[in-house]
Scaffold this motif. Structure first.
Motif, PDB file in Angstrom:
ATOM      1  N   LYS A  91      37.700  45.932  42.898  1.00  0.00           N
ATOM      2  CA  LYS A  91      39.116  46.181  42.605  1.00  0.00           C
ATOM      3  C   LYS A  91      39.452  47.645  42.869  1.00  0.00           C
ATOM      4  O   LYS A  91      40.472  47.964  43.471  1.00  0.00           O
TER       5      LYS A  91
ATOM      6  N   GLU B 246      42.042  41.549  43.870  1.00  0.00           N
ATOM      7  CA  GLU B 246      43.057  41.707  42.840  1.00  0.00           C
ATOM      8  C   GLU B 246      42.638  40.835  41.670  1.00  0.00           C
ATOM      9  O   GLU B 246      42.207  39.699  41.875  1.00  0.00           O
ATOM     10  N   VAL B 247      42.744  41.363  40.479  1.00  0.00           N
ATOM     11  CA  VAL B 247      42.431  40.609  39.274  1.00  0.00           C
ATOM     12  C   VAL B 247      43.742  40.384  38.544  1.00  0.00           C
ATOM     13  O   VAL B 247      44.467  41.334  38.234  1.00  0.00           O
TER      14      VAL B 247
ATOM     15  N   MET C  28      41.318  35.591  40.318  1.00  0.00           N
ATOM     16  CA  MET C  28      41.174  36.681  41.282  1.00  0.00           C
ATOM     17  C   MET C  28      41.630  36.228  42.658  1.00  0.00           C
ATOM     18  O   MET C  28      41.675  35.042  42.933  1.00  0.00           O
TER      19      MET C  28
END
Length: 146
Positions: free
Chosen positions: A50, A56-57, A64
């Protein structure tokens, strides 16, 4: 010399995200099951990926996603995210060769450029392999199992 498993764990993690994102909620626990490691290792790896802008979380609902197009992420990008090199050098040279010894006095001159060349070749090769290629190959093997 052996590179730690963080690198292959990161590739596995990203491949699993892409493979399962449409069918499952991809969480650190889900990935830990696929990779067969402790979820703490997954969370640390996710944090590094990230931080490098590779995944992207999603907060709240979780899950994710890969942050960039697969063909724009190279193995070198992943390696640099999870295996940061001290001073940008793959090889750690022993600190204090004995300068009273003719070998100790000259080992850097005889070896440094060769080590740099090896690191450069590895990095160039890693730049030429995309995450997309790894995922396509992995999915082809999955398809053969069916």
């Amino acid at each position: 010399m052996q590179i730690s498993s963080r690198f292959t764990i990161a590739i596995h993690l990203m491949t699993a995200i892409d493979t399962f994102q449409n069918d499952y909620k991809v969480t650190s626990d889900f990935l830990a099951g696929s990779i067969n490691v402790n979820p703490v290792i997954i969370r640390r790896t996710m944090q590094a990926l990230k931080g490098a802008g590779l995944i992207e979380v999603k907060r709240g609902t979780g899950g994710m996603a890969i942050a960039r197009p697969l063909d724009e992420i190279t193995l070198l990008d992943i390696f640099n995210a999870v295996e940061p090199l001290e001073n940008g050098q793959l090889f750690h040279f022993h600190e204090n060769p004995n300068t009273a010894c003719p070998v100790g006095r000259n080992i850097h001159a005889g070896l440094d450029d060769k080590l740099f060349s090896i690191q450069n070749a590895m990095e160039e090769k890693m730049k030429s392999i995309t995450l997309e290629a790894v995922i396509k190959d992995t999915q082809a093997f999955i398809a053969k199992e069916k």
